[in-house]
Design an enzyme around this catalytic site. Structure first.
Site, PDB file in Angstrom:
ATOM      1  N   ALA A  15       4.248   1.760   7.938  1.00 22.29           N
ATOM      2  CA  ALA A  15       5.194   0.671   8.192  1.00 22.29           C
ATOM      3  C   ALA A  15       4.606  -0.281   9.223  1.00 22.29           C
ATOM      4  CB  ALA A  15       6.518   1.229   8.704  1.00 22.29           C
ATOM      5  N   THR A  73      -6.268  -0.943  10.313  1.00 26.76           N
ATOM      6  CA  THR A  73      -7.019  -2.033   9.677  1.00 26.76           C
ATOM      7  C   THR A  73      -8.380  -2.247  10.332  1.00 26.76           C
ATOM      8  OG1 THR A  73      -6.992  -4.433   9.367  1.00 26.76           O
ATOM      9  CG2 THR A  73      -5.724  -3.606  11.205  1.00 26.76           C
ATOM     10  N   ASP A  74      -9.303  -2.812   9.562  1.00 30.68           N
ATOM     11  CA  ASP A  74     -10.611  -3.167  10.145  1.00 30.68           C
ATOM     12  C   ASP A  74     -10.494  -4.373  11.091  1.00 30.68           C
ATOM     13  OD1 ASP A  74     -10.199  -5.183   8.266  1.00 30.68           O
ATOM     14  OD2 ASP A  74     -12.094  -4.873   7.197  1.00 30.68           O
ATOM     15  N   GLU A  75      -9.360  -5.082  11.058  1.00 25.22           N
ATOM     16  CA  GLU A  75      -9.233  -6.291  11.901  1.00 25.22           C
ATOM     17  C   GLU A  75      -9.240  -5.961  13.392  1.00 25.22           C
ATOM     18  OE1 GLU A  75      -6.481  -9.280  10.781  1.00 25.22           O
ATOM     19  OE2 GLU A  75      -6.785  -8.966   8.643  1.00 25.22           O
ATOM     20  N   TYR A  98      -1.484 -10.115  15.058  1.00 24.50           N
ATOM     21  CA  TYR A  98      -1.415  -8.950  14.154  1.00 24.50           C
ATOM     22  C   TYR A  98      -2.456  -7.906  14.548  1.00 24.50           C
ATOM     23  CZ  TYR A  98      -2.588  -6.078  10.081  1.00 24.50           C
ATOM     24  OH  TYR A  98      -2.904  -5.020   9.266  1.00 24.50           O
ATOM     25  N   ASN A 158      -9.711  -5.258   3.361  1.00 26.02           N
ATOM     26  CA  ASN A 158      -8.676  -5.951   2.570  1.00 26.02           C
ATOM     27  C   ASN A 158      -8.380  -5.238   1.254  1.00 26.02           C
ATOM     28  OD1 ASN A 158      -9.704  -8.061   4.409  1.00 26.02           O
ATOM     29  ND2 ASN A 158      -8.253  -9.339   3.285  1.00 26.02           N
ATOM     30  N   ARG A 217      -6.920 -21.462   9.476  1.00 20.42           N
ATOM     31  CA  ARG A 217      -6.070 -20.536  10.246  1.00 20.42           C
ATOM     32  C   ARG A 217      -6.601 -20.517  11.675  1.00 20.42           C
ATOM     33  NH1 ARG A 217      -6.038 -14.495   7.966  1.00 20.42           N
ATOM     34  NH2 ARG A 217      -4.259 -15.184   6.735  1.00 20.42           N
ATOM     35  N   HIS A 241      -9.309 -17.819  13.088  1.00 22.36           N
ATOM     36  CA  HIS A 241      -9.679 -17.188  11.808  1.00 22.36           C
ATOM     37  C   HIS A 241     -10.959 -16.355  11.935  1.00 22.36           C
ATOM     38  CE1 HIS A 241      -9.991 -18.112   7.178  1.00 22.36           C
ATOM     39  NE2 HIS A 241      -9.898 -16.815   7.436  1.00 22.36           N
ATOM     40  N   LYS A 263      -2.039  -4.060  16.023  1.00 29.16           N
ATOM     41  CA  LYS A 263      -2.570  -2.854  15.351  1.00 29.16           C
ATOM     42  C   LYS A 263      -3.544  -2.123  16.289  1.00 29.16           C
ATOM     43  CE  LYS A 263      -1.992  -1.567  11.631  1.00 29.16           C
ATOM     44  NZ  LYS A 263      -0.946  -0.686  11.016  1.00 29.16           N
ATOM     45  N   ILE A 319       0.842  -1.204   0.000  1.00 29.16           N
ATOM     46  CA  ILE A 319       0.000   0.000   0.000  1.00 29.16           C
ATOM     47  C   ILE A 319       0.878   1.256   0.000  1.00 29.16           C
ATOM     48  CG2 ILE A 319      -1.812   1.274   1.226  1.00 29.16           C
ATOM     49  CD1 ILE A 319      -2.665  -1.439   2.463  1.00 29.16           C
TER      50      ILE A 319
HETATM   51  P1  NAD Z   1       3.390  -4.629   3.599  1.00 26.06           P
HETATM   52  O1  NAD Z   1       3.738  -5.756   4.504  1.00 26.06           O
HETATM   53  O2  NAD Z   1       3.248  -4.874   2.140  1.00 26.06           O
HETATM   54  O3  NAD Z   1       4.458  -3.448   3.758  1.00 26.06           O
HETATM   55  C1  NAD Z   1       4.941  -3.043   4.999  1.00 26.06           C
HETATM   56  C2  NAD Z   1       6.157  -2.145   4.772  1.00 26.06           C
HETATM   57  O4  NAD Z   1       6.646  -1.738   6.053  1.00 26.06           O
HETATM   58  C3  NAD Z   1       7.313  -2.840   4.059  1.00 26.06           C
HETATM   59  O5  NAD Z   1       7.827  -2.018   3.038  1.00 26.06           O
HETATM   60  C4  NAD Z   1       8.336  -3.066   5.160  1.00 26.06           C
HETATM   61  O6  NAD Z   1       9.670  -3.084   4.686  1.00 26.06           O
HETATM   62  C5  NAD Z   1       8.066  -1.884   6.080  1.00 26.06           C
HETATM   63  N1  NAD Z   1       8.495  -2.143   7.460  1.00 26.06           N
HETATM   64  C6  NAD Z   1       8.208  -3.251   8.207  1.00 26.06           C
HETATM   65  N2  NAD Z   1       8.804  -3.150   9.417  1.00 26.06           N
HETATM   66  C7  NAD Z   1       9.451  -1.944   9.431  1.00 26.06           C
HETATM   67  C8  NAD Z   1      10.233  -1.290  10.400  1.00 26.06           C
HETATM   68  N3  NAD Z   1      10.489  -1.845  11.590  1.00 26.06           N
HETATM   69  N4  NAD Z   1      10.738  -0.064  10.115  1.00 26.06           N
HETATM   70  C9  NAD Z   1      10.501   0.506   8.903  1.00 26.06           C
HETATM   71  N5  NAD Z   1       9.776  -0.103   7.934  1.00 26.06           N
HETATM   72  C10 NAD Z   1       9.259  -1.312   8.192  1.00 26.06           C
HETATM   73  O7  NAD Z   1       2.066  -3.999   4.218  1.00 26.06           O
HETATM   74  P2  NAD Z   1       0.784  -3.395   3.493  1.00 26.06           P
HETATM   75  O8  NAD Z   1      -0.149  -4.481   3.156  1.00 26.06           O
HETATM   76  O9  NAD Z   1       1.238  -2.465   2.454  1.00 26.06           O
HETATM   77  O10 NAD Z   1       0.155  -2.571   4.704  1.00 26.06           O
HETATM   78  C11 NAD Z   1       0.582  -1.238   4.995  1.00 26.06           C
HETATM   79  C12 NAD Z   1      -0.179  -0.728   6.209  1.00 26.06           C
HETATM   80  O11 NAD Z   1      -1.572  -0.742   5.933  1.00 26.06           O
HETATM   81  C13 NAD Z   1       0.014  -1.567   7.466  1.00 26.06           C
HETATM   82  O12 NAD Z   1       0.067  -0.710   8.559  1.00 26.06           O
HETATM   83  C14 NAD Z   1      -1.237  -2.436   7.520  1.00 26.06           C
HETATM   84  O13 NAD Z   1      -1.545  -2.778   8.848  1.00 26.06           O
HETATM   85  C15 NAD Z   1      -2.256  -1.502   6.926  1.00 26.06           C
HETATM   86  N6  NAD Z   1      -3.400  -2.154   6.256  1.00 26.06           N
HETATM   87  C16 NAD Z   1      -3.186  -3.130   5.310  1.00 26.06           C
HETATM   88  C17 NAD Z   1      -4.284  -3.677   4.632  1.00 26.06           C
HETATM   89  C18 NAD Z   1      -4.101  -4.739   3.563  1.00 26.06           C
HETATM   90  O14 NAD Z   1      -5.086  -5.265   3.081  1.00 26.06           O
HETATM   91  N7  NAD Z   1      -2.887  -5.067   3.148  1.00 26.06           N
HETATM   92  C19 NAD Z   1      -5.576  -3.253   4.939  1.00 26.06           C
HETATM   93  C20 NAD Z   1      -5.747  -2.266   5.925  1.00 26.06           C
HETATM   94  C21 NAD Z   1      -4.649  -1.712   6.564  1.00 26.06           C
HETATM   95  O1  DAU Z   2      -8.830  -6.597   6.627  1.00 26.80           O
HETATM   96  C1  DAU Z   2      -7.622  -5.932   6.456  1.00 26.80           C
HETATM   97  C2  DAU Z   2      -6.476  -6.923   6.556  1.00 26.80           C
HETATM   98  O2  DAU Z   2      -6.528  -7.717   5.385  1.00 26.80           O
HETATM   99  C3  DAU Z   2      -5.116  -6.237   6.678  1.00 26.80           C
HETATM  100  O3  DAU Z   2      -5.061  -5.530   7.883  1.00 26.80           O
HETATM  101  C4  DAU Z   2      -3.981  -7.270   6.644  1.00 26.80           C
HETATM  102  O4  DAU Z   2      -2.738  -6.617   6.665  1.00 26.80           O
HETATM  103  C5  DAU Z   2      -4.123  -8.084   5.375  1.00 26.80           C
HETATM  104  O5  DAU Z   2      -3.149  -9.109   5.380  1.00 26.80           O
HETATM  105  C6  DAU Z   2      -5.510  -8.696   5.244  1.00 26.80           C
HETATM  106  O6  DAU Z   2      -5.709  -9.730   6.242  1.00 26.80           O
HETATM  107  P1  DAU Z   2      -6.419 -11.135   5.881  1.00 26.80           P
HETATM  108  O7  DAU Z   2      -5.970 -12.143   6.857  1.00 26.80           O
HETATM  109  O8  DAU Z   2      -7.873 -10.957   5.667  1.00 26.80           O
HETATM  110  O9  DAU Z   2      -5.758 -11.391   4.410  1.00 26.80           O
HETATM  111  P2  DAU Z   2      -5.142 -12.717   3.718  1.00 26.80           P
HETATM  112  O10 DAU Z   2      -4.842 -12.357   2.311  1.00 26.80           O
HETATM  113  O11 DAU Z   2      -4.071 -13.329   4.534  1.00 26.80           O
HETATM  114  O12 DAU Z   2      -6.398 -13.710   3.737  1.00 26.80           O
HETATM  115  C7  DAU Z   2      -7.623 -13.376   3.121  1.00 26.80           C
HETATM  116  C8  DAU Z   2      -8.586 -14.528   3.398  1.00 26.80           C
HETATM  117  O13 DAU Z   2      -8.147 -15.680   2.671  1.00 26.80           O
HETATM  118  C9  DAU Z   2      -8.640 -14.942   4.848  1.00 26.80           C
HETATM  119  O14 DAU Z   2      -9.961 -15.335   5.184  1.00 26.80           O
HETATM  120  C10 DAU Z   2      -7.721 -16.163   4.918  1.00 26.80           C
HETATM  121  C11 DAU Z   2      -7.872 -16.785   3.543  1.00 26.80           C
HETATM  122  N1  DAU Z   2      -6.673 -17.490   3.026  1.00 26.80           N
HETATM  123  C12 DAU Z   2      -5.494 -16.792   3.012  1.00 26.80           C
HETATM  124  C13 DAU Z   2      -4.330 -17.396   2.542  1.00 26.80           C
HETATM  125  C14 DAU Z   2      -3.018 -16.644   2.537  1.00 26.80           C
HETATM  126  C15 DAU Z   2      -6.753 -18.766   2.537  1.00 26.80           C
HETATM  127  O15 DAU Z   2      -7.853 -19.380   2.529  1.00 26.80           O
HETATM  128  N2  DAU Z   2      -5.615 -19.376   2.086  1.00 26.80           N
HETATM  129  C16 DAU Z   2      -4.396 -18.743   2.070  1.00 26.80           C
HETATM  130  O16 DAU Z   2      -3.383 -19.360   1.649  1.00 26.80           O
END
Ligand code: NAD
Ligand code: DAU
Length: 350
Positions: A84, A131-133, A156, A185, A287, A290, A160, A14
């Protein structure tokens, strides 16, 4: 107005989309991307903007308090967009303490450095991306609003939730100007292939099993990553001090339905017989802890700030799969080496 904006985690999924949007849209801002470059951080995500005059990358760890404090002193930072984090639920189950370090201690270090270095809080902003989690899990009905009580289940989401509380505590206690958003997500280009969609893409391409946790009935609300970046832009510029905004896609899918749709799209794109990808689906041990369902009520950000998602899901998914097909080198580079060990640890005994 010109300002120095620190974006943390800008080399991640992101974060890289947020950095790109801000660097291109706000040439007057001096944008510093601070990232540790963990397994999830990848400077290849930012090659198109790395030479821009208003952009600079700094490698560093937010857990290192003296480093963070120095950075605030030297760089005259006006605002922070903090992304981060350790972000993957399954990794948090295997290694929870790393999540406490980065997500809790790292966030507290940033808050504390902002508090100490900002002499005057006017025109300052600490924006925490969450995050919504943190709200826990829903049953078959209902939506998370900004008033929903916190009830995190995984290490996780607990980390958060804790970081969100620290951000609000700095607002309540010291008056530090803050804003928080909690998003559902994300999907889109540059997502690390530990998350559902890119992991399944990679497995389909390589004819590997698609490991569906439990019976596949868990439900998520999906939002295109660029729409999330646009929401972050709106919250950063128009959000009110101390407020929280939920961000979501009005786009709920049971995992199995989503996976089947993706399989059909992949068969089409790869010219494979219909059903080829779907035949790779394998149900595996669920998981632990879950969460059953996440779904966001995004009416506050829509009404108060005028944001709404722009992309229809099927279109966004198709664009995303096309991006992965066109960027298989990107995927190959990050799925060699450590990724193989990760995959083995997570999936071999399921
Ligand atoms: P990501 O894991 O892809 O990226 C995380 C980044 O943070 C990486 O570039 C990593 O190198 C950096 N990082 C990790 N530890 C660090 C540290 N100690 N110091 C400096 N940098 C560090 O994560 P993402 O999916 O892009 O998520 C970004 C943010 O958005 C997170 O805070 C996550 O909780 C939040 N978020 C993610 C989602 C999702 O669906 N992916 C949804 C809602 C909120
Ligand atoms: O809701 C926001 C969150 O969404 C973010 O805060 C997190 O950073 C991000 O990782 C994501 O969390 P989820 O656990 O929902 O995402 P993930 O892609 O890991 O899994 C999505 C769904 O799919 C979840 O119900 C678990 C399932 N899953 C995931 C993996 C990796 C599977 O069934 N098989 C898999 O191998």
């Amino acid at each position: 107005m010109s300002k120095t904006l620190l974006i943390t985690g800008g080399a991640g999924f992101i974060g890289s989309h947020v950095v790109r949007l801000f660097v291109n849209k706000y040439p007057d801002y001096k944008i510093i991307n601070l990232d540790k470059l963990t397994y999830a951080g990848n400077l290849e995500n930012l090659t198109d903007i790395e030479d821009k005059d208003n952009y600079r990358f700094i490698k560093g760890d937010i857990v290192n308090s003296s480093f963070v404090e120095n950075l605030f002193q030297i760089e005259n930072i006006d605002a922070v967009i903090h992304l981060a984090a350790e972000s993957h639920v399954d990794r948090s189950i295997s290694n929870p303490i790393e999540f406490v370090q980065t997500n809790v201690i790292g966030t507290a270090n940033l808050l504390n450095s902002a508090r100490k270095s900002w002499k005057d809080y006017s025109e300052k902003c600490f924006y925490h991306v969450s995050t919504d989690e943190v709200y826990g899990a829903l049953g078959e009905t209902g939506l998370f609003t900004e008033e929903t009580s916190y009830d995190p289940h995984s290490p996780y989401s607990a980390s958060k939730a804790s970081s969100d509380h620290f951000v609000r505590a700095y607002n309540d206690t010291y008056g530090l100007p803050i804003v928080i958003s909690n998003c559902s997500n994300n999907y889109g280009p540059n997502q690390f292939p530990e998350k559902l969609l890119p992991l399944f893409f990679n497995n389909i391409i390589n004819n590997k099993a698609l490991p569906v946790y439990g019976n596949g009935s868990n439900t998520r609300d999906w939002l295109y990553v660029v729409d999330h970046a646009k929401a972050i832009d709106v919250v950063f510029h128009k959000g009110k001090d101390g407020e929280t905004y939920n961000i979501g896609g009005h786009n709920e899918w049971k995992n199995l339905d989503l996976i089947k749709m993706m399989c059909a799209l992949m068969d089409e794109k790869l010219n494979r017989t219909i059903g080829t990808s779907e035949s790779l689906i394998t149900f595996v041990t669920d998981r632990s802890g879950h969460d059953f369902r996440y779904a966001i009520d995004a009416s506050k950000i829509e009404k108060d700030l005028g944001w709404k998602p722009s992309l229809q899901f099927k279109e966004g998914l198709s664009i995303t799969l096309d991006w992965y097909m066109a960027n298989q080198n990107w995927l190959d580079n990050i799925t060699s080496g450590d990724y193989k060990t990760y995959y083995q640890q997570q999936y071999s005994k399921r």
